[in-house]
Design an enzyme around this catalytic site. Structure first.
Site, PDB file in Angstrom:
ATOM      1  N   GLY A  64     -31.992 118.694  16.669  1.00 24.14           N
ATOM      2  CA  GLY A  64     -30.573 119.008  16.781  1.00 24.14           C
ATOM      3  C   GLY A  64     -30.331 120.052  17.858  1.00 24.14           C
ATOM      4  CD  GLU A  85     -22.312 120.974  34.069  1.00 26.06           C
ATOM      5  OE1 GLU A  85     -22.366 119.941  34.766  1.00 26.06           O
ATOM      6  OE2 GLU A  85     -21.654 121.982  34.391  1.00 26.06           O
ATOM      7  NE  ARG A  86     -32.333 122.009  31.433  1.00 21.71           N
ATOM      8  CZ  ARG A  86     -33.109 122.320  30.407  1.00 21.71           C
ATOM      9  NH1 ARG A  86     -32.661 123.180  29.488  1.00 21.71           N
ATOM     10  NH2 ARG A  86     -34.300 121.802  30.272  1.00 21.71           N
ATOM     11  NE  ARG A  87     -27.328 125.643  26.013  1.00 23.02           N
ATOM     12  CZ  ARG A  87     -26.442 126.585  25.764  1.00 23.02           C
ATOM     13  NH1 ARG A  87     -25.915 126.723  24.558  1.00 23.02           N
ATOM     14  NH2 ARG A  87     -26.064 127.411  26.723  1.00 23.02           N
ATOM     15  CD  GLU A 118     -25.556 128.967  30.591  1.00 22.92           C
ATOM     16  OE1 GLU A 118     -25.779 128.638  29.429  1.00 22.92           O
ATOM     17  OE2 GLU A 118     -24.780 128.348  31.345  1.00 22.92           O
ATOM     18  CG  ASN A 119     -26.740 128.136  36.314  1.00 23.96           C
ATOM     19  OD1 ASN A 119     -27.505 127.211  36.076  1.00 23.96           O
ATOM     20  ND2 ASN A 119     -25.437 128.026  36.150  1.00 23.96           N
ATOM     21  NE  ARG A 122     -29.550 128.845  30.214  1.00 26.52           N
ATOM     22  CZ  ARG A 122     -29.995 128.580  28.987  1.00 26.52           C
ATOM     23  NH1 ARG A 122     -31.236 128.165  28.825  1.00 26.52           N
ATOM     24  NH2 ARG A 122     -29.221 128.740  27.945  1.00 26.52           N
TER      25      ARG A 122
END
Length: 286
Positions: A64, A85-87, A118-119, A122
């Protein structure tokens, strides 16, 4: 290197996952239909690794979505991504009909800052995407480099150096994005005065697999040679002008220089006393 925990205001400062007080059903954590979500228009990341998306998709199928995405609601009852966005892409790929989301009020500037931070946290952005994101923040919201630096938790000089990469030709920017050239190579190329020179040297660097240090040395040699050539050209004078100066010196008995421009020129006659000035005037008056 700056710790990721200190990067920018931190997403926690820009995004809160607490439900707001009161009876607002539009805020807080809720389930949202995947097809009602649209991407963040200020997402600085342009490329998403398909293999990694598929891996995340398989994980979502099995476990999940462990971390909610963050959205803001729109007037048409749809939603716009603020972060995650990746999720979201991986959830769509896994076939999920709805996902858990945190609904937040958020300005356009906050959306852009959050997507960028965020980017950066990461380490998902290539150097050119990062530079373009800073530039977009500056242009759209009329921010200074110092303000952007404060927003993302970097030094102003770091932002300035990143933005300088956008002065390179698009061809070289592509090399940096694809990691054909490093940021160190790109910064060395910025010392060259024309795009043509930058492209030519970039190709030489790639063909010969030159290191950053070797590239810096090559650029330094080229700029030094260019300065010498320019100096040499400036010293080389038209022999006809030199001959005219010699004739005038002999006739006037003093130092004379002739300067020729595009549409006009000037003759400079030197004198060293009032008596000599009187002598020259008498000579010129015939």
């Amino acid at each position: 290197m700056m710790s990721k925990k200190r990067l920018g205001k931190g997403l926690g400062a820009l995004i809160s996952d607490k439900k707001p007080e009161g009876n607002s059903s539009e805020k807080g954590i809720q389930k949202v239909k995947v097809n009602k979500i649209e991407p963040n228009p200020y997402q600085p990341r342009k490329e998403f690794n398909q293999k990694r998306l598929e891996e995340l998709s398989q994980s979502i199928k099995k476990h999940g979505l462990l971390q909610p995405v963050t959205l803001r609601s729109k007037e048409d009852n749809s939603y716009q991504l603020i972060a995650g966005e990746r999720r979201w892409r991986a959830a769509k790929l896994s076939g999920l009909d709805e996902i858990t989301a945190i609904i937040q009020d958020c300005s356009q500037q906050q959306m852009m800052e959050i997507a960028l931070i965020e980017n950066l946290q990461r380490e998902d952005l290539d150097p050119i995407e990062e530079a373009k994101a800073y530039n977009k923040l500056i242009d759209k919201f009329d921010l200074t480099q110092s303000k952007v630096a404060e927003s993302v938790g970097k030094s102003r000089s770091s932002i300035a150096n990143s933005l300088r990469l956008l002065n390179l030709p698009s061809e070289i920017q592509d090399y940096v994005s694809r990691e054909t050239l490093t940021v160190g190579h790109a910064r060395a190329l910025l010392s060259l005065s024309t795009n043509a020179e930058q492209k030519e040297v970039a190709k030489e660097v790639i063909e010969n697999n030159l290191s950053v240090r070797e590239t810096e040395k090559l650029v330094k040699n080229l700029t030094t040679d260019k300065k010498r050539e320019k100096k040499k050209k400036s010293k080389k004078r038209d022999p006809n002008i030199v001959a005219i100066e010699d004739r005038l010196r002999r006739s006037l008995g003093t130092e004379v220089s002739v300067k020729r421009g595009k549409d006009k020129g000037e003759i400079i006659i030197e004198y060293y006393s009032d008596e000599e000035l009187t002598r020259l005037l008498e000579f010129l008056e015939g």
